[in-house]
Design a protein around this motif. Structure first.
Motif, PDB file in Angstrom:
ATOM      1  N   LEU A   7       0.843  -1.196   0.000  1.00  0.00           N
ATOM      2  CA  LEU A   7       0.000   0.000   0.000  1.00  0.00           C
ATOM      3  C   LEU A   7       0.872   1.237   0.000  1.00  0.00           C
ATOM      4  O   LEU A   7       1.814   1.352   0.785  1.00  0.00           O
ATOM      5  N   LYS A   8       0.538   2.176  -0.883  1.00  0.00           N
ATOM      6  CA  LYS A   8       1.292   3.417  -0.935  1.00  0.00           C
ATOM      7  C   LYS A   8       0.627   4.438  -0.017  1.00  0.00           C
ATOM      8  O   LYS A   8      -0.563   4.679  -0.109  1.00  0.00           O
ATOM      9  N   MET A   9       1.412   4.999   0.907  1.00  0.00           N
ATOM     10  CA  MET A   9       0.876   6.030   1.788  1.00  0.00           C
ATOM     11  C   MET A   9       1.834   7.201   1.738  1.00  0.00           C
ATOM     12  O   MET A   9       2.855   7.202   2.427  1.00  0.00           O
ATOM     13  N   GLY A  10       1.515   8.181   0.941  1.00  0.00           N
ATOM     14  CA  GLY A  10       2.409   9.308   0.773  1.00  0.00           C
ATOM     15  C   GLY A  10       3.729   8.827   0.172  1.00  0.00           C
ATOM     16  O   GLY A  10       3.737   8.159  -0.851  1.00  0.00           O
ATOM     17  N   ASP A  63       4.911  -4.436   8.434  1.00  0.00           N
ATOM     18  CA  ASP A  63       4.151  -4.700   9.650  1.00  0.00           C
ATOM     19  C   ASP A  63       4.107  -6.194   9.914  1.00  0.00           C
ATOM     20  O   ASP A  63       3.626  -6.967   9.086  1.00  0.00           O
ATOM     21  N   MET A  82       6.161   5.614  10.891  1.00  0.00           N
ATOM     22  CA  MET A  82       6.095   6.687   9.896  1.00  0.00           C
ATOM     23  C   MET A  82       6.787   7.943  10.403  1.00  0.00           C
ATOM     24  O   MET A  82       7.460   8.642   9.628  1.00  0.00           O
ATOM     25  N   LEU A 126       3.664   0.455   2.559  1.00  0.00           N
ATOM     26  CA  LEU A 126       3.331  -0.370   3.720  1.00  0.00           C
ATOM     27  C   LEU A 126       3.049  -1.797   3.274  1.00  0.00           C
ATOM     28  O   LEU A 126       2.234  -2.037   2.394  1.00  0.00           O
ATOM     29  N   THR A 129       1.998  -5.485   4.908  1.00  0.00           N
ATOM     30  CA  THR A 129       1.557  -6.206   6.102  1.00  0.00           C
ATOM     31  C   THR A 129       1.710  -7.700   5.856  1.00  0.00           C
ATOM     32  O   THR A 129       1.112  -8.236   4.928  1.00  0.00           O
ATOM     33  N   VAL A 187       2.716   1.407  13.445  1.00  0.00           N
ATOM     34  CA  VAL A 187       2.842   2.074  12.148  1.00  0.00           C
ATOM     35  C   VAL A 187       3.032   3.580  12.310  1.00  0.00           C
ATOM     36  O   VAL A 187       3.847   4.191  11.613  1.00  0.00           O
ATOM     37  N   GLU A 188       2.301   4.175  13.252  1.00  0.00           N
ATOM     38  CA  GLU A 188       2.411   5.621  13.428  1.00  0.00           C
ATOM     39  C   GLU A 188       3.827   6.023  13.820  1.00  0.00           C
ATOM     40  O   GLU A 188       4.397   6.953  13.254  1.00  0.00           O
ATOM     41  N   SER A 192       2.826  -7.432  12.911  1.00  0.00           N
ATOM     42  CA  SER A 192       2.088  -7.583  14.166  1.00  0.00           C
ATOM     43  C   SER A 192       1.241  -8.847  14.210  1.00  0.00           C
ATOM     44  O   SER A 192       0.868  -9.305  15.282  1.00  0.00           O
ATOM     45  N   SER A 193       0.945  -9.440  13.043  1.00  0.00           N
ATOM     46  CA  SER A 193       0.140 -10.655  13.118  1.00  0.00           C
ATOM     47  C   SER A 193       0.993 -11.917  13.184  1.00  0.00           C
ATOM     48  O   SER A 193       0.466 -13.022  13.287  1.00  0.00           O
TER      49      SER A 193
END
Lengths: 131, 131
Positions: A7-10, A48, A110, A14, A16, A106-107, A50-51
């Motif tokens: 996933l592109k975020m800015g 990520d 970033m 990301l 997962t 994630v926060e 976390s799972s």
């Protein structure tokens, strides 16, 4: 479901990890990710985990490889969401993930990437163009 | 890997569906998500389905239910990354996802949520406290 979505975020990407990784899925992920970094000019990659409640040396090596590939494409890698048990296992396996930064979620990841990118862009502006 | 991770990004929560959903996993996801909305006060939920190349009525209903639960907890739901084939299948199944907004990717979804939240907070400030 044969590929892991990116996933592109800015300016960051990301990834997962939710499913059991096998050789082919890792290869596909590396192909997709490197292609996407070079196309989008992303400066950071968040992985990520976390799972995952377990890691083995295969996953550890995969993370290290992804970080290495991202670095040569001028993007930093941050691993986020690591569970305490996973941290213990990684160190017990002798995998201290050199060159990979970590953050609790994630926060925070970033925020870390943003400050790292800002610092770097202060040092040199066009490192990407020299290849 | 018995639960789907929910990532907090600012005021929004991001859920990436990568694995085959079954009854129990859906229940766990709904429990986790509603708990996380009420704890974090999130105003938006993004459901990324870019890795699904097929949907059935079970998944369609799950998305509708999640949107409904989020709405009563004062959070908007946006489905992102839907593939063209999935859109065709959804309509052919008669599932037009009423009350669920969609966006092409996570970035557009977050922009949509941001504008929706801003508009709503202009209308009423404390809808959450009346329960």
């Amino acid at each position: 479901m044969e590929r892991i979505p990116i996933l592109k975020m800015g300016d960051f990407l990301l990834v997962t990890i939710q499913v059991d990784m096998h050789d082919r899925l890792v290869t596909t992920l590396q192909d997709d990710l490197t292609l996407m970094i070079s196309r989008s000019g992303a400066t950071g990659v968040l992985i990520d985990i976390s799972s995952l409640d377990m890691v083995d040396s295969f996953i550890g090596r995969m993370i290290g490889n992804i970080a290495g590939m991202s670095r040569v494409l001028d993007a930093e890698t941050v691993v986020v969401g690591m569970r305490p048990a996973v941290a213990i296992t990684l160190v017990e396996l002798g995998l201290s993930l050199p060159g990979v930064r970590t953050a609790l979620d994630v926060e925070k990841g970033m925020a870390l990437l943003r400050s790292a990118t800002r610092r770097r862009s202060g040092e040199a502006d066009d490192g990407r163009d020299e290849g």
